[in-house]
Structure formats: C-alpha cells, structure tokens
Design a protein around this motif. Structure first.
Motif, PDB file in Angstrom:
ATOM      1  N   ILE A  33     -15.404  74.180  46.767  1.00 41.02           N
ATOM      2  CA  ILE A  33     -15.268  74.332  45.461  1.00 41.02           C
ATOM      3  C   ILE A  33     -14.085  75.347  45.298  1.00 41.02           C
ATOM      4  O   ILE A  33     -13.218  75.223  44.650  1.00 41.02           O
ATOM      5  N   MET A  34     -14.734  76.569  45.784  1.00 41.75           N
ATOM      6  CA  MET A  34     -13.735  77.731  45.698  1.00 41.75           C
ATOM      7  C   MET A  34     -12.520  77.740  46.323  1.00 41.75           C
ATOM      8  O   MET A  34     -11.463  78.233  45.938  1.00 41.75           O
ATOM      9  N   VAL A  35     -12.642  76.892  47.627  1.00 42.87           N
ATOM     10  CA  VAL A  35     -11.275  76.876  48.386  1.00 42.87           C
ATOM     11  C   VAL A  35     -10.479  75.910  47.743  1.00 42.87           C
ATOM     12  O   VAL A  35      -9.244  75.991  48.003  1.00 42.87           O
ATOM     13  N   GLY A  36     -10.551  74.937  46.811  1.00 43.81           N
ATOM     14  CA  GLY A  36      -9.968  73.975  46.175  1.00 43.81           C
ATOM     15  C   GLY A  36      -9.110  74.408  45.208  1.00 43.81           C
ATOM     16  O   GLY A  36      -8.262  73.389  44.622  1.00 43.81           O
ATOM     17  N   GLU A  37      -9.342  75.470  44.500  1.00 44.67           N
ATOM     18  CA  GLU A  37      -8.500  76.009  43.497  1.00 44.67           C
ATOM     19  C   GLU A  37      -7.553  77.238  43.703  1.00 44.67           C
ATOM     20  O   GLU A  37      -7.968  78.252  44.497  1.00 44.67           O
ATOM     21  N   GLU A  38      -6.407  77.343  43.279  1.00 46.41           N
ATOM     22  CA  GLU A  38      -5.426  78.738  43.178  1.00 46.41           C
ATOM     23  C   GLU A  38      -5.337  79.182  41.875  1.00 46.41           C
ATOM     24  O   GLU A  38      -5.221  80.355  41.868  1.00 46.41           O
ATOM     25  N   ASP A  39      -5.256  78.316  40.747  1.00 40.85           N
ATOM     26  CA  ASP A  39      -5.130  78.783  39.458  1.00 40.85           C
ATOM     27  C   ASP A  39      -6.492  79.447  39.030  1.00 40.85           C
ATOM     28  O   ASP A  39      -7.455  78.942  39.081  1.00 40.85           O
ATOM     29  N   ALA A  40      -6.112  80.824  38.589  1.00 37.60           N
ATOM     30  CA  ALA A  40      -7.153  81.723  38.165  1.00 37.60           C
ATOM     31  C   ALA A  40      -8.066  81.047  37.033  1.00 37.60           C
ATOM     32  O   ALA A  40      -9.310  80.872  37.241  1.00 37.60           O
ATOM     33  N   GLN A  41      -7.598  80.695  36.085  1.00 38.35           N
ATOM     34  CA  GLN A  41      -8.537  79.962  34.927  1.00 38.35           C
ATOM     35  C   GLN A  41      -9.125  78.696  35.472  1.00 38.35           C
ATOM     36  O   GLN A  41     -10.533  78.679  35.168  1.00 38.35           O
ATOM     37  N   PHE A  43     -10.111  78.151  38.603  1.00 35.36           N
ATOM     38  CA  PHE A  43     -10.831  78.495  39.556  1.00 35.36           C
ATOM     39  C   PHE A  43     -12.281  79.390  39.099  1.00 35.36           C
ATOM     40  O   PHE A  43     -13.308  78.896  39.329  1.00 35.36           O
ATOM     41  N   PHE A  44     -12.118  79.881  38.125  1.00 32.38           N
ATOM     42  CA  PHE A  44     -13.302  80.664  37.649  1.00 32.38           C
ATOM     43  C   PHE A  44     -14.040  79.935  36.817  1.00 32.38           C
ATOM     44  O   PHE A  44     -15.185  79.816  36.542  1.00 32.38           O
ATOM     45  N   LYS A  45     -13.524  78.596  36.027  1.00 31.73           N
ATOM     46  CA  LYS A  45     -14.408  77.762  35.252  1.00 31.73           C
ATOM     47  C   LYS A  45     -15.098  76.794  36.345  1.00 31.73           C
ATOM     48  O   LYS A  45     -16.429  76.929  35.998  1.00 31.73           O
ATOM     49  N   LYS A  46     -14.653  76.474  37.116  1.00 31.17           N
ATOM     50  CA  LYS A  46     -15.295  75.756  38.435  1.00 31.17           C
ATOM     51  C   LYS A  46     -16.432  76.545  39.045  1.00 31.17           C
ATOM     52  O   LYS A  46     -17.449  76.301  39.277  1.00 31.17           O
ATOM     53  N   THR A  47     -15.912  77.662  39.430  1.00 29.71           N
ATOM     54  CA  THR A  47     -16.971  78.782  40.032  1.00 29.71           C
ATOM     55  C   THR A  47     -18.155  79.100  39.118  1.00 29.71           C
ATOM     56  O   THR A  47     -19.417  79.296  39.549  1.00 29.71           O
ATOM     57  N   LEU A  48     -17.905  79.399  37.967  1.00 22.07           N
ATOM     58  CA  LEU A  48     -18.885  79.985  37.190  1.00 22.07           C
ATOM     59  C   LEU A  48     -19.811  78.841  36.782  1.00 22.07           C
ATOM     60  O   LEU A  48     -20.853  78.803  36.466  1.00 22.07           O
ATOM     61  N   ASN A  49     -19.299  77.584  36.402  1.00 24.44           N
ATOM     62  CA  ASN A  49     -20.227  76.525  36.224  1.00 24.44           C
ATOM     63  C   ASN A  49     -21.034  76.394  37.441  1.00 24.44           C
ATOM     64  O   ASN A  49     -22.278  75.931  37.292  1.00 24.44           O
ATOM     65  N   THR A  50     -20.511  76.179  38.759  1.00 23.18           N
ATOM     66  CA  THR A  50     -21.365  75.877  39.900  1.00 23.18           C
ATOM     67  C   THR A  50     -22.366  76.905  40.149  1.00 23.18           C
ATOM     68  O   THR A  50     -23.478  76.774  40.509  1.00 23.18           O
ATOM     69  N   LEU A  51     -22.031  78.282  40.071  1.00 22.31           N
ATOM     70  CA  LEU A  51     -22.947  79.344  40.083  1.00 22.31           C
ATOM     71  C   LEU A  51     -24.111  79.330  39.030  1.00 22.31           C
ATOM     72  O   LEU A  51     -25.276  79.592  39.429  1.00 22.31           O
ATOM     73  N   SER A  52     -23.665  78.971  37.894  1.00 25.13           N
ATOM     74  CA  SER A  52     -24.796  78.846  36.815  1.00 25.13           C
ATOM     75  C   SER A  52     -26.026  77.833  37.128  1.00 25.13           C
ATOM     76  O   SER A  52     -26.987  77.584  37.091  1.00 25.13           O
ATOM     77  N   ARG A  53     -25.314  76.594  37.736  1.00 25.60           N
ATOM     78  CA  ARG A  53     -25.950  75.487  38.036  1.00 25.60           C
ATOM     79  C   ARG A  53     -27.036  75.513  39.464  1.00 25.60           C
ATOM     80  O   ARG A  53     -28.077  75.391  39.257  1.00 25.60           O
ATOM     81  N   TYR A  54     -26.384  76.241  40.301  1.00 23.29           N
ATOM     82  CA  TYR A  54     -27.047  76.435  41.494  1.00 23.29           C
ATOM     83  C   TYR A  54     -28.283  77.470  41.471  1.00 23.29           C
ATOM     84  O   TYR A  54     -28.866  77.860  42.412  1.00 23.29           O
ATOM     85  N   THR A  55     -28.167  78.506  40.542  1.00 21.92           N
ATOM     86  CA  THR A  55     -29.038  79.677  40.401  1.00 21.92           C
ATOM     87  C   THR A  55     -29.821  79.432  39.153  1.00 21.92           C
ATOM     88  O   THR A  55     -30.736  80.332  38.771  1.00 21.92           O
ATOM     89  N   ASP A  56     -29.906  78.533  38.521  1.00 21.71           N
ATOM     90  CA  ASP A  56     -30.427  78.248  37.102  1.00 21.71           C
ATOM     91  C   ASP A  56     -30.207  79.397  36.126  1.00 21.71           C
ATOM     92  O   ASP A  56     -31.158  79.931  35.377  1.00 21.71           O
ATOM     93  N   ILE A 174     -12.056  85.595  45.283  1.00 22.98           N
ATOM     94  CA  ILE A 174     -11.461  86.229  44.243  1.00 22.98           C
ATOM     95  C   ILE A 174     -10.604  87.177  44.439  1.00 22.98           C
ATOM     96  O   ILE A 174      -9.565  87.324  43.745  1.00 22.98           O
ATOM     97  N   GLU A 175     -10.400  87.915  45.475  1.00 24.80           N
ATOM     98  CA  GLU A 175      -9.452  88.836  45.965  1.00 24.80           C
ATOM     99  C   GLU A 175      -8.170  87.973  46.025  1.00 24.80           C
ATOM    100  O   GLU A 175      -7.008  88.527  45.727  1.00 24.80           O
ATOM    101  N   GLY A 176      -8.296  86.746  46.792  1.00 20.36           N
ATOM    102  CA  GLY A 176      -7.200  85.914  47.211  1.00 20.36           C
ATOM    103  C   GLY A 176      -6.661  85.424  45.646  1.00 20.36           C
ATOM    104  O   GLY A 176      -5.516  85.293  45.514  1.00 20.36           O
ATOM    105  N   ILE A 177      -7.515  84.889  44.844  1.00 20.94           N
ATOM    106  CA  ILE A 177      -7.119  84.611  43.578  1.00 20.94           C
ATOM    107  C   ILE A 177      -6.411  85.442  42.639  1.00 20.94           C
ATOM    108  O   ILE A 177      -5.301  85.215  42.075  1.00 20.94           O
ATOM    109  N   LEU A 178      -6.902  86.807  42.732  1.00 17.66           N
ATOM    110  CA  LEU A 178      -6.327  87.686  41.859  1.00 17.66           C
ATOM    111  C   LEU A 178      -4.894  87.885  42.637  1.00 17.66           C
ATOM    112  O   LEU A 178      -3.960  88.615  41.898  1.00 17.66           O
ATOM    113  N   ALA A 179      -4.925  88.318  44.011  1.00 12.74           N
ATOM    114  CA  ALA A 179      -3.460  88.657  44.447  1.00 12.74           C
ATOM    115  C   ALA A 179      -2.435  87.558  44.194  1.00 12.74           C
ATOM    116  O   ALA A 179      -1.461  87.814  43.895  1.00 12.74           O
TER     117      ALA A 179
END
Length: 205
Positions: A33-41, A43-56, A174-179
């Motif tokens: 999921i992280m590798v599949g996005e370059e746009d910051a908005q 990327f973080f929308k998908k990343t935060l959603n996945t993090l919240s689901r996988y960690t409850d 995240i370093e790559g996304i911000l760069a």
C-alpha cells in the motif's frame, strides 16, 4: 481419548499456522500500500487507515515539521478532534511527543495523563486514549514528521510486532513522500516563475 487429544493438537497447530500467516501477510500488504502512492494526501490517507485497522487504533494522525518555525503541523488524521489538530513546537519536548522527539525512536506510552492532546468522540460520548504510540520520522539527525496512534484499550503483542516490523519501511517511505512533495512544490514554483519571465519578455518585446 487419544484421538481426541491428537485432534485438538492438530486444530491448535492449524490455528497457530493461520495466525502466523496473517502476521506475515499484514506487513507485506502494508508495504504494498505504501509503495503504491506518491501523492502525500493519498499516501497518508491510505497509510493511516491501514495502520489504524492493523493495530486496532481509534486515532491515527501525522504531523509535518514546518522548517520556518520548527512547528509540527497537522497534515492528516483519523478520529482526531479539532484540539488534537493544533500545531506543537519541536523546541519544547513536552507531552506524549516529547520523548519520541528527544530520542528519535518510537515510543509506547501506557499511562496516559489526563491532559493528553488526544481526545476523540463516539456515539457513547467522549473518550481519552489508554495508550499512545508515537513514531518519529528522522532524516539525518532531525525529526521531520511524527506519526501517532492512540487506542482506548491496550495494544496487543500482534499490534506491537506489526509496528516493529514496518516502522523502518514506514520511515523510509515518508522521507521519500516528503522529498517528492518538496520537489513537486519547487517545480511548480519554478514553472510559475518561468511563465512570469516569459510574460515579461513578451511585454518588453
């Protein structure tokens, strides 16, 4: 009885194998999921959603550092109220982010103080988180972003294991996304300046 005991052992073994497969699949899916996005908005929308689901987690948020004033400003979040979206200083190492900013390593806070920045709401009312995990994103020797997760219950060993397996890849992405975001903004600014120069050149001609 012997067949019953043997059957129970096989069932337990099958359950353990299934759980291990799920534990191994989640980091792989998250990285995909992280590798599949370059746009910051996005990327973080998908990343935060996945993090919240996988960690409850009931709250997931990311703050990006503003180089001009060393303030960490809210960029994206899930389940966070308006107060939690306020910027915080990178100079004052206080609150739940202080230890992570000081050490540059992810922290797991289990005893949440009453004045915690994180507050979220459900249909049953207002809740304070019981545990917070803070993940600083470090470039060189400086923290450039902070990812924070909060839960009303205790984080399970599976959730902690998932974070530990993916935190390095998360930081790198995240370093790559911000760069990429910085380069894109610079390119757009340069393109705008070039258009202005062309317009001035045509006017002079």
């Amino acid at each position: 009885n012997e067949f019953g005991i043997l059957s129970e052992s096989f069932n337990k073994l099958a359950d353990d194998i299934q759980k291990n497969m799920e534990l191994n699949e989640r980091p792989a899916n998250f990285i995909k999921i992280m590798v599949g996005e370059e746009d910051a908005q996005k990327f973080f929308k998908k990343t935060l959603n996945t993090l919240s689901r996988y960690t409850d987690s009931q709250v997931a948020a990311v703050y990006l550092r503003n180089d001009n004033n060393n303030q960490f400003e809210h960029f994206a979040s899930i389940g966070l109220d308006e107060q939690g979206r306020a910027a915080f200083s990178g100079d004052n190492l206080e609150g739940e982010f202080g230890a992570a900013l000081a050490s540059g390593r992810y922290t797991h806070i289990k005893d949440i103080p009453e004045d915690s920045r994180f507050v979220f709401y459900t249909v049953s009312g207002k809740f304070m988180p019981r545990e917070i995990i803070t993940i600083p994103i470090v470039l060189g020797s400086e923290v450039i972003a902070v990812v924070s997760l909060a839960a009303i219950g205790k984080y399970s060993p599976k959730a902690i294991d998932f974070i530990e397996k993916t935190v390095s890849t998360l930081s790198t992405r995240i370093e790559g996304i911000l760069a990429y975001r910085t380069i894109k903004e610079f390119s757009e600014k340069l393109e705008h300046q070039n258009r202005e120069l062309d317009a001035q050149k045509n006017e002079m001609e």
